[in-house]
Scaffold this motif. Structure first.
Motif, short mmCIF file in Angstrom:
data_model
loop_
_atom_site.label_atom_id
_atom_site.label_comp_id
_atom_site.label_asym_id
_atom_site.label_seq_id
_atom_site.Cartn_x
_atom_site.Cartn_y
_atom_site.Cartn_z
N SER A 195 0.71 -1.34 0.09
CA SER A 195 -0.18 0.03 0.07
C SER A 195 0.82 1.22 0.06
O SER A 195 2.18 1.25 0.48
N VAL A 196 0.34 2.36 -0.77
CA VAL A 196 1.25 3.72 -0.64
C VAL A 196 0.20 4.54 -0.53
O VAL A 196 -0.90 4.87 -0.84
N GLU A 197 0.20 5.50 0.90
CA GLU A 197 -0.58 6.49 1.51
C GLU A 197 0.21 7.72 1.42
O GLU A 197 1.38 7.80 1.72
N ALA B 47 2.18 -0.17 12.95
CA ALA B 47 2.92 -1.74 12.89
C ALA B 47 2.72 -2.11 14.52
O ALA B 47 2.10 -3.53 14.58
N ALA B 48 2.80 -1.45 15.29
CA ALA B 48 2.66 -1.76 16.73
C ALA B 48 1.08 -2.47 16.95
O ALA B 48 0.96 -3.00 17.59
N ALA B 49 0.22 -1.58 16.09
CA ALA B 49 -1.28 -1.84 16.49
C ALA B 49 -1.77 -3.07 15.59
O ALA B 49 -2.95 -3.23 15.52
N ARG C 88 1.39 -3.93 7.27
CA ARG C 88 1.88 -5.23 6.91
C ARG C 88 3.34 -4.61 6.01
O ARG C 88 3.23 -3.73 5.74
N GLU C 89 4.15 -5.87 5.98
CA GLU C 89 5.07 -5.55 5.09
C GLU C 89 4.79 -4.69 3.82
O GLU C 89 3.87 -5.32 3.06
N SER D 3 8.34 6.77 4.77
CA SER D 3 8.81 5.68 5.61
C SER D 3 8.04 4.25 5.11
O SER D 3 6.93 4.61 4.41
N PHE D 4 8.87 3.10 5.14
CA PHE D 4 8.10 1.98 4.77
C PHE D 4 8.32 0.75 5.96
O PHE D 4 9.36 0.95 6.42
N LEU D 5 7.60 -0.14 5.78
CA LEU D 5 7.67 -1.33 6.59
C LEU D 5 8.28 -2.42 5.98
O LEU D 5 7.75 -2.82 4.87
#
Length: 290
Positions: A40-42, A58-60, A64-65, A96-98
């Motif tokens: 996803s991209v926001e 991410a903590a919530a 996702r990756e 930023s990205f996960l």
């Protein structure tokens, strides 16, 4: 064009025609694929810190990756050692990205390569997409040449997030003019003579480059030799071969020549006397020009 009555110029998408807004829908169409990394991209008009926001998601368990969060403006952007910096709206890329390397069976001891991998991905993308040679200062600075001088144009910050994820933040000055520089030693793509300063194709190139390097690194289970990450980083690292001063945790200092980046991503410094020191974390100052 002027803002509507009562509307802040920063909230008007077209308040600065030289700095058009990013198009989230177009970015999603070009980057999000079923078989790719990006999920996803926001794009948000402004926030304090994309790293902080994405780490909270991410903590919530709601990110996702492959989740990417981009801000047109950041009011509380952070670098390494909790340094703060700011830039005019839409003058750069702040995103930023996960990633979740553990899901790809990459051992935790190799996760320290992620900031260096990101640097390689950004540098190779900027060379191809913007025609700008970008050097890497260990461990996370992006350097360009402006008027024959080495200038910092961006930085990378990797932080642990909940559930074994890592949030990686990138800040890159794109159209920042000389009179807008936060400090004299800063730089930007436009000041470095970039052929392209349209942020959208530059962002696409950076994310595609990271996707390629990351997936190859994961396929090699994080091995920096097998994935060719170690040799590529060393080839583009402006710190190697320089005299440096390393400010280490515990108020220690090491001065010497930066001679290598070892298999763990640590900077190896050879003092004039004594044994070599492998630095895993610290603030590095270049003492002589390349």
């Amino acid at each position: 064009m002027t803002p509507r009555d009562g509307q802040d110029a920063h909230d008007n998408r077209w308040s600065d025609l030289d700095r058009p807004p990013l198009g989230a829908a177009g970015l999603r169409r070009s980057l999000v694929r079923g078989d790719g990394l990006w999920s996803s991209v926001e794009v948000v008009p402004r926030t304090g810190s994309t790293n902080t926001d994405l780490a909270a998601l991410a903590a919530a368990g709601t990110a996702r990756e492959g989740t990417v969060l981009v801000a047109e403006e950041q009011s509380a952007a952070r670098g390494r050692l909790d340094r703060r910096w700011s830039a005019p709206p839409r003058s750069g890329l702040f995103f930023s990205f996960l990633v979740e390397p553990g899901e790809h069976e990459v051992p935790v001891e190799r996760w320290g390569w992620l900031p260096l991998l990101t640097g390689v991905a950004v540098a190779t993308a900027l060379s191809a997409a913007a025609g700008v040679d970008t050097a890497l200062k260990w461990p996370n600075d992006l350097l360009v040449t402006v008027d024959g001088q080495e200038r910092k144009a961006g930085g990378i910050l990797a932080e642990a997030a909940g559930g074994g994820g890592i949030v990686i933040g990138v800040g890159l000055n794109v159209s920042l003019r000389a009179d807008e520089l936060p400090v004299p030693q800063a730089g930007s793509l436009v000041l470095a003579g970039a052929k392209v300063v349209d942020r959208e194709p530059v962002l696409r190139a950076v994310l595609r480059s990271f996707e390629r390097w990351y997936l190859e690194w994961c396929a090699a289970q994080g091995d920096p030799g097998v994935s060719r990450l170690q040799e590529t980083y060393a080839a583009g690292c402006a710190t190697l071969g320089r005299s440096v001063r390393a400010f280490l945790p515990g108020e220690r200092e090491v001065v010497g020549e930066a001679v290598a980046v070892d298999g763990d991503g640590r900077l190896v410094i050879a003092p004039p006397e004594g044994e070599r020191v492998a630095v895993a974390a610290g603030d590095i100052v270049h003492l002589r020009p390349a």
